[in-house]
Design a protein around this motif. Structure first.
Motif, mmCIF file in Angstrom:
data_model
loop_
_atom_site.group_PDB
_atom_site.id
_atom_site.type_symbol
_atom_site.label_atom_id
_atom_site.label_comp_id
_atom_site.label_asym_id
_atom_site.label_seq_id
_atom_site.Cartn_x
_atom_site.Cartn_y
_atom_site.Cartn_z
ATOM 1 N N VAL A 1 -0.177 9.886 -12.484
ATOM 2 C CA VAL A 1 -0.567 8.849 -11.515
ATOM 3 C C VAL A 1 0.203 7.563 -11.804
ATOM 4 O O VAL A 1 0.250 7.094 -12.936
ATOM 5 C CB VAL A 1 -2.091 8.592 -11.570
ATOM 6 N N LYS A 2 0.783 7.019 -10.754
ATOM 7 C CA LYS A 2 1.533 5.765 -10.886
ATOM 8 C C LYS A 2 0.618 4.556 -10.715
ATOM 9 O O LYS A 2 0.715 3.572 -11.444
ATOM 10 C CB LYS A 2 2.640 5.731 -9.821
ATOM 11 N N SER A 3 -0.247 4.634 -9.712
ATOM 12 C CA SER A 3 -1.105 3.477 -9.421
ATOM 13 C C SER A 3 -2.354 3.921 -8.699
ATOM 14 O O SER A 3 -2.402 5.019 -8.122
ATOM 15 C CB SER A 3 -0.350 2.455 -8.563
ATOM 16 N N LEU A 4 -3.357 3.058 -8.742
ATOM 17 C CA LEU A 4 -4.573 3.264 -7.960
ATOM 18 C C LEU A 4 -4.543 2.315 -6.766
ATOM 19 O O LEU A 4 -3.923 1.251 -6.824
ATOM 20 C CB LEU A 4 -5.815 2.967 -8.797
ATOM 21 N N SER A 5 -5.201 2.698 -5.705
ATOM 22 C CA SER A 5 -5.353 1.811 -4.562
ATOM 23 C C SER A 5 -6.801 1.334 -4.553
ATOM 24 O O SER A 5 -7.719 2.157 -4.586
ATOM 25 C CB SER A 5 -5.025 2.584 -3.277
ATOM 26 N N ALA B 1 0.863 -1.197 0.000
ATOM 27 C CA ALA B 1 0.000 0.000 0.000
ATOM 28 C C ALA B 1 0.890 1.234 0.000
ATOM 29 O O ALA B 1 1.937 1.261 0.652
ATOM 30 C CB ALA B 1 -0.914 0.000 1.210
ATOM 31 N N SER B 2 0.455 2.247 -0.723
ATOM 32 C CA SER B 2 1.254 3.468 -0.767
ATOM 33 C C SER B 2 0.383 4.611 -1.266
ATOM 34 O O SER B 2 -0.740 4.403 -1.733
ATOM 35 C CB SER B 2 2.455 3.284 -1.699
ATOM 36 N N GLY B 3 0.901 5.806 -1.154
ATOM 37 C CA GLY B 3 0.206 6.974 -1.691
ATOM 38 C C GLY B 3 -0.870 7.489 -0.776
ATOM 39 O O GLY B 3 -0.773 7.408 0.452
ATOM 40 N N PHE B 4 -1.911 8.018 -1.401
ATOM 41 C CA PHE B 4 -2.977 8.709 -0.683
ATOM 42 C C PHE B 4 -4.240 7.852 -0.677
ATOM 43 O O PHE B 4 -4.662 7.378 -1.725
ATOM 44 C CB PHE B 4 -3.263 10.056 -1.352
ATOM 45 N N ILE B 5 -4.815 7.682 0.494
ATOM 46 C CA ILE B 5 -5.973 6.792 0.641
ATOM 47 C C ILE B 5 -7.130 7.583 1.255
ATOM 48 O O ILE B 5 -6.942 8.355 2.196
ATOM 49 C CB ILE B 5 -5.651 5.599 1.572
ATOM 50 N N ILE B 6 -8.321 7.359 0.722
ATOM 51 C CA ILE B 6 -9.538 7.935 1.308
ATOM 52 C C ILE B 6 -9.859 7.125 2.566
ATOM 53 O O ILE B 6 -10.040 5.903 2.483
ATOM 54 C CB ILE B 6 -10.718 7.841 0.321
ATOM 55 N N THR B 7 -9.906 7.766 3.688
ATOM 56 C CA THR B 7 -10.182 7.045 4.932
ATOM 57 C C THR B 7 -11.199 7.809 5.778
ATOM 58 O O THR B 7 -11.494 8.978 5.510
ATOM 59 C CB THR B 7 -8.906 6.871 5.789
ATOM 60 N N ALA B 8 -11.684 7.146 6.794
ATOM 61 C CA ALA B 8 -12.510 7.782 7.818
ATOM 62 C C ALA B 8 -12.108 7.150 9.145
ATOM 63 O O ALA B 8 -11.625 6.022 9.168
ATOM 64 C CB ALA B 8 -13.990 7.542 7.547
ATOM 65 N N PHE C 1 -4.706 6.608 -4.586
ATOM 66 C CA PHE C 1 -3.804 6.665 -5.731
ATOM 67 C C PHE C 1 -2.409 7.046 -5.246
ATOM 68 O O PHE C 1 -2.229 7.505 -4.124
ATOM 69 C CB PHE C 1 -4.290 7.713 -6.750
ATOM 70 N N GLU C 2 -1.457 6.859 -6.124
ATOM 71 C CA GLU C 2 -0.089 7.300 -5.830
ATOM 72 C C GLU C 2 0.446 8.052 -7.039
ATOM 73 O O GLU C 2 0.289 7.599 -8.175
ATOM 74 C CB GLU C 2 0.814 6.089 -5.526
ATOM 75 N N TRP C 3 1.064 9.213 -6.796
ATOM 76 C CA TRP C 3 1.687 9.955 -7.893
ATOM 77 C C TRP C 3 2.962 9.242 -8.317
ATOM 78 O O TRP C 3 3.654 8.636 -7.490
ATOM 79 C CB TRP C 3 2.071 11.372 -7.454
ATOM 80 N N ARG C 4 3.306 9.348 -9.585
ATOM 81 C CA ARG C 4 4.619 8.868 -10.024
ATOM 82 C C ARG C 4 5.664 9.908 -9.649
ATOM 83 O O ARG C 4 5.317 11.066 -9.340
ATOM 84 C CB ARG C 4 4.625 8.580 -11.522
ATOM 85 N N THR C 5 6.918 9.520 -9.659
ATOM 86 C CA THR C 5 7.994 10.473 -9.381
ATOM 87 C C THR C 5 7.930 11.582 -10.421
ATOM 88 O O THR C 5 7.885 11.289 -11.627
ATOM 89 C CB THR C 5 9.362 9.769 -9.460
ATOM 90 N N PRO C 6 7.899 12.856 -9.989
ATOM 91 C CA PRO C 6 7.730 13.937 -10.963
ATOM 92 C C PRO C 6 8.826 13.928 -12.013
ATOM 93 O O PRO C 6 10.003 13.724 -11.697
ATOM 94 C CB PRO C 6 7.798 15.201 -10.099
ATOM 95 N N THR D 1 -1.275 1.852 -13.325
ATOM 96 C CA THR D 1 -2.032 2.483 -14.418
ATOM 97 C C THR D 1 -1.669 1.853 -15.766
ATOM 98 O O THR D 1 -2.336 2.110 -16.757
ATOM 99 C CB THR D 1 -1.732 3.993 -14.481
ATOM 100 N N GLN D 2 -0.623 1.053 -15.787
ATOM 101 C CA GLN D 2 -0.195 0.407 -17.026
ATOM 102 C C GLN D 2 -0.254 -1.111 -16.851
ATOM 103 O O GLN D 2 -0.091 -1.608 -15.747
ATOM 104 C CB GLN D 2 1.260 0.793 -17.352
ATOM 105 N N ALA D 3 -0.481 -1.812 -17.952
ATOM 106 C CA ALA D 3 -0.501 -3.273 -17.896
ATOM 107 C C ALA D 3 0.870 -3.765 -17.435
ATOM 108 O O ALA D 3 1.893 -3.215 -17.816
ATOM 109 C CB ALA D 3 -0.822 -3.838 -19.270
ATOM 110 N N GLY D 4 0.863 -4.782 -16.595
ATOM 111 C CA GLY D 4 2.125 -5.291 -16.065
ATOM 112 C C GLY D 4 1.937 -6.663 -15.497
ATOM 113 O O GLY D 4 1.188 -7.484 -16.042
ATOM 114 N N SER D 5 2.580 -6.901 -14.381
ATOM 115 C CA SER D 5 2.590 -8.253 -13.829
ATOM 116 C C SER D 5 1.370 -8.543 -12.951
ATOM 117 O O SER D 5 1.103 -9.694 -12.631
ATOM 118 C CB SER D 5 3.866 -8.450 -13.004
ATOM 119 N N THR D 6 0.618 -7.504 -12.546
ATOM 120 C CA THR D 6 -0.521 -7.745 -11.667
ATOM 121 C C THR D 6 -1.699 -8.313 -12.464
ATOM 122 O O THR D 6 -1.722 -8.246 -13.697
ATOM 123 C CB THR D 6 -0.944 -6.440 -10.962
#
Lengths: 487, 59
Positions: free
Chosen positions: A292-296, A131-138, A272-277, A310-315
């Motif tokens: 955006v690098k990835s979604l959570s 898990a990484s980046g920014f998450i919507i939480t309560a 989501f997580e931002w990619r390295t600028p 955000t791109q096709a890969g190993s997942t």
């Protein structure tokens, strides 16, 4: 009723199998936890005979009607760090600094259903591997042994398989987040969700036959939200406007019900997580989605906060597999994201008046917020604003919701700053020529009078010369998603 | 008779009129390109949502 397990390594989680009855599938759960929780989790407290409202809703309406006998109660697992100890005689939790709250990572309920036993769970993203980046939480309140604890997280559960499927679980997660986060929404239990999908009680196993997207839309509508269903052509994964608005809603703190029809699967997008600028001076107009690098996601077949590229890969799947989403909006957001997506680049036509960066060197980001949040943002950063601009923001009679469009150069993006900001009326009509409240850079602002219908372009727009903002930090407006602090 | 409401512009200091020619290019782009494109894309999204609604989710 309570058993404490200290963990020297994740392998110690296998003790769960001998401490919890087999109908809770403790062996499978232990393997899942060992693979997906970080080593920061150093203890598990097993709480037996737990009455879980969500499981009970399915027990009363389904499991109790079956010939096979199911237990009525659940097991709840609580996760702690290494500073916490448990006194079995006094039934006390102890930690060195008396701030038990700071050492608690959340809970997971196990249902006595034999398969897919992980029920309502609120886990901290900080202890989820990957898990990484920014998450919507309560904040979710937890009562345990007389202690009142809170855990910041997003609700998740396995689908029941027999009475609910992935789409039910995604709807439940989002609506449970809403009921915890916003007091205007009531709480819906698992069985409620399966019933809300249908016009009548389908009875028995019918919900497990699956769900159509229209049923999910109906669930959100029944829950009192105003769902917007956005789809792309399933044969056109390059519909970037679709993904741009998807991230806009997530950044606006709206979790999304996301459908992948090619897989017949649904998940909740919660971060989501931002990619390295980039610092290469990439040419061309870019959007937040491009950064955006990835979604959570909360996927009912995995522990929550699964990182999806955000791109096709190993997942197993990637963000490009998502071809429809539902955002459960409050009322009074009439101007759709598609309109903002088209309007934003057109604002460069006002660049000579306001002073926008070059279009092909700009990154555009747009999102929804409230007028109140915008004013709070400006108030908290008074030093960034010319007092006249601050007065303008405090004075304009915003509707409850506004779209904010931010324009940043690549260099500004890298440090969380912007060059200019537009504030669009979220209640505007599609055919409005000037659906704006405000457009401003560091040097100029245009202020729009929305007090009358049919804006007179000669009298309804004013300019404001700004001073003292050339060198200030002109901050990107973050929306308070929780930053994951991997432990 | 109702008291005439203050214009929002009366409440903000330092505002100056904008010459219409400065807005003309934007206005023309909105009328000729952007608004028709918005109307078209919103309708396209509506039709795509109609198709999407009946798709089955089960896994």
């Amino acid at each position: 009723m309570y058993t404490w397990i200290s963990l020297r390594s994740s392998a110690d989680l296998s003790q769960l199998a001998s401490l919890i009855p087999s109908e809770y599938s403790p062996g499978v759960v232990a393997q899942n936890l060992a693979s997906n929780l970080s080593n920061a989790v150093k203890a598990v407290l097993i709480e037996r005979n737990y009455v879980d409202k969500d499981y009970r809703s399915t027990y009363y309406n389904f499991y109790a009607k079956k010939g096979q006998r199911y237990r009525a109660d659940c097991v709840r697992l609580h996760f702690f760090d290494e500073t916490v100890a448990f006194d079995e005689n006094a039934l006390q939790l102890r930690c060195s600094d008396t701030r038990l709250q700071d050492h608690y990572f959340g809970y997971m309920i196990l249902r006595p259903t034999g398969i897919a036993t992980i029920g309502r769970s609120i886990l901290s993203p900080d202890v989820r591997k990957g898990a990484s980046g920014f998450i919507i939480t309560a904040p979710h309140k937890v009562h345990l042994l007389g202690y009142q604890l809170f855990v910041e997280g997003f609700p998740s559960m396995d689908q029941h398989i027999d009475i609910s499927v992935c789409a039910h679980a995604a709807c439940w997660s989002i609506l449970r987040h809403y009921s915890e986060r916003y007091n205007v929404y009531r709480e819906f239990l698992t069985h409620d969700i399966t019933m809300m999908a249908q016009q009548f009680n389908p009875g028995g196993l019918v919900p497990s036959k699956g769900l159509q997207v229209s049923h999910a839309e109906r669930i959100f509508q029944e829950a009192g939200t105003f769902p917007v269903h956005v789809a792309r052509d399933i044969n056109k994964p390059n519909d970037l406007a679709f993904y741009r608005q998807m991230i806009a809603y997530v950044e606006s703190r709206f979790p999304l019900f996301a459908a992948m029809h090619i897989r017949g699967h649904a998940v909740a997008i919660v971060g989501f997580e931002w990619r390295t600028p980039s610092t290469f001076g990439l040419p061309g107009l870019r959007y937040a989605w491009d950064e955006v690098k990835s979604l959570s996601v909360v996927d009912d077949s995995q522990l929550p906060y699964l990182s999806v590229s955000t791109q096709a890969g190993s997942t197993a799947y990637c963000a490009l597999d998502i071809d429809a989403f539902i955002v459960a909006l409050p009322e009074k957001i009439f101007y759709p994201a598609d309109a903002v997506d088209r309007l934003a680049p057109a604002l460069f036509k006002l660049g000579s008046v306001v002073g926008l960066p070059k279009q092909d060197e700009t990154i555009i980001r747009y999102f929804i917020t409230t007028g109140s949040a915008l004013r709070r943002f400006a108030r908290d950063r008074e030093s960034e604003f010319d007092p006249k601009l601050l007065q303008t923001i405090m004075t304009l009679p915003f509707a409850q919701f506004v779209w904010v469009v931010e324009f940043a150069t690549e260099a500004q993006w890298a440090v969380g700053q912007i060059a200019a900001r537009a504030v669009i009326d979220a209640t505007a009509s599609l055919r409005e020529v000037m659906p704006l409240w405000l457009l401003h850079s560091r040097t100029e602002a245009l202020v729009f009078d929305r007090q009358t219908v049919n804006l007179n372009l000669s009298t309804g727009i004013r300019a404001l010369k700004l001073v003292g903002m050339e060198q200030t930090a002109f901050t990107r407006m973050e929306q308070n998603l929780r930053t994951t602090q991997t432990k | 008779m109702d008291k005439k409401e203050d214009s929002i512009f009366d409440l903000i200091e330092g505002l100056t009129p904008v010459a219409p020619y400065q807005l003309a290019e934007f206005e023309q782009a909105m009328n000729d390109e952007v608004i028709p494109a918005i109307v078209r894309v919103v309708e396209e999204r509506r039709l795509l949502a109609v198709e999407s609604r009946n798709r089955q989710l089960k896994c």
